[in-house]
Write an enzyme that holds these catalytic residues in place. Structure first.
Site, short mmCIF file in Angstrom:
data_model
loop_
_atom_site.label_atom_id
_atom_site.label_comp_id
_atom_site.label_asym_id
_atom_site.label_seq_id
_atom_site.Cartn_x
_atom_site.Cartn_y
_atom_site.Cartn_z
N LEU A 170 0.87 -1.17 0.00
CA LEU A 170 0.00 0.00 0.00
C LEU A 170 0.91 1.22 0.00
CD1 LEU A 170 -2.66 -0.96 2.72
CD2 LEU A 170 -2.94 -1.07 0.24
N ASP A 171 0.50 2.29 -0.69
CA ASP A 171 1.28 3.51 -0.69
C ASP A 171 1.49 4.00 0.75
OD1 ASP A 171 1.21 3.43 -3.44
OD2 ASP A 171 -0.47 4.83 -3.60
N LYS A 172 2.56 4.76 0.94
CA LYS A 172 2.86 5.29 2.27
C LYS A 172 1.65 6.02 2.87
CE LYS A 172 5.91 8.53 4.69
NZ LYS A 172 7.05 9.50 4.56
#
Length: 330
Positions: free
Chosen positions: A146-148
């Site tokens: 998942l993106d930051k």
């Protein structure tokens, strides 16, 4: 998972890409037990693990009759080079094969060239010492990301077998992945599918963009749950899982994710002067894109049972939704 397998091509397989051919061969007798994903196969081919007639192959090679293909599976890599850190984790489920957790917004999934601490991997290494080594020293147990700035449900593999099984499911698009997000504007129609290829941007290599050709196939389904004056709450289901897919696709149709500083297109800033104080305050407290991985479903690597895990949107997104609902009521 060390092992070697030799294939002899028959006329039935002539013209097939070598990565697809290997994926279909079931790797009889090897520990993988049919669980190698094509993504992983492509990686080890690029790393020189596959030869054709004694020469190192490329993933796109189209096999010929009587080709002799040798696949040498690499050993799992040791996990000792990344430092463990005691960082709190919100674990939803854990057993001998997998860990399912709610990743906090702001946390990187694994170390990078610029960041080597404070990541999910650092926290996982402190939590347990039996993660899958297939991802190597920087990504032990990491099957997907998942993106930051994206919060939500993520699964981690504790064994190589679990890693291979989960990777195959993600590659085959048989996992269930649903997100909730707040976007700028109100999509018309309220339910739709975005079927657009995605590739790295030629203008900015740190970004992804929609392209007409030579990109990766990507499909996003969305459904509007609620609409407000200038925003909408959407549920988004992924058919594929490309880098930044939700953010890129929604921006492409003119409805970027609220708080997205990369793909936002300035729409939120343009609207800010017309918002109520309550909504502006909620937006100010949001220091990331308003995107949350709400549900993840997969077949358990050991039992085969279909499992589905969900986590409600976190407080920073909830504040925005509550503020927008209050504005609508007024």
């Amino acid at each position: 998972m060390p092992g070697t397998e030799i294939f002899h091509v028959t006329i039935d397989h002539v013209g097939t890409r070598i990565d697809r051919f290997i994926e279909a061969q079931h790797l009889t007798g090897l520990p993988s037990q049919n669980l190698l994903s094509r993504t992983y196969i492509q990686k080890i081919i690029r790393d020189g693990a596959v030869t054709v007639n004694g020469k190192i192959s490329k993933p796109g090679y189209k096999i010929r009759e009587c080709d002799r293909i040798v696949l040498t599976l690499p050993d799992s890599q040791p996990l000792a080079t990344i430092q463990s850190e005691t960082i709190p984790l919100h674990i939803i489920h854990e057993d001998s094969s997998v860990i399912v957790l709610n990743k906090a917004a702001g946390m990187l999934v694994h170390p990078s060239n610029r960041v080597n601490s404070g990541t999910l991997v650092n926290a996982l290494l402190a939590h347990c010492d039996d993660l899958s080594g297939i991802g190597g020293v920087e990504r032990p147990g990491i099957v997907h990301r998942l993106d930051k700035g994206t919060s939500g449900v993520l699964v981690v593999a504790k064994t190589d077998r679990a890693h291979q099984s989960l990777s195959a499911q993600f590659e085959a698009h048989t996992t269930t992945r649903r997100y909730v997000t707040v976007v700028c504007g109100i999509p018309e129609p309220g339910t739709g599918t975005i079927d657009e290829r995605i590739a790295r941007s030629h203008r900015d290599r740190r970004k992804m963009s929609v392209v007409k050709a030579n990109g990766r196939y990507a499909v996003t389904h969305y459904h509007m749950l609620e609409s407000y004056e200038q925003f909408a709450l959407l549920q988004v289901a992924l058919e594929t899982g490309r880098l930044h897919q939700v953010r890129v696709h929604l921006s492409h149709i003119g409805h970027p994710v609220v708080g997205d500083g990369v793909y936002g297109g300035g729409q939120e800033r343009a609207l800010a002067t017309e918002l109520t104080v309550t909504v502006q305050q909620a937006l100010t407290k949001l220091d990331r894109q308003a995107l949350h991985a709400e549900t993840l479903g997969f077949n358990h690597p050991e039992t085969g049972e279909r499992r589905e895990f969900s986590v409600a949107m976190p407080g920073d997104m909830r504040r925005i939704v509550d503020a927008l609902r209050g504005e609508k009521i007024k």
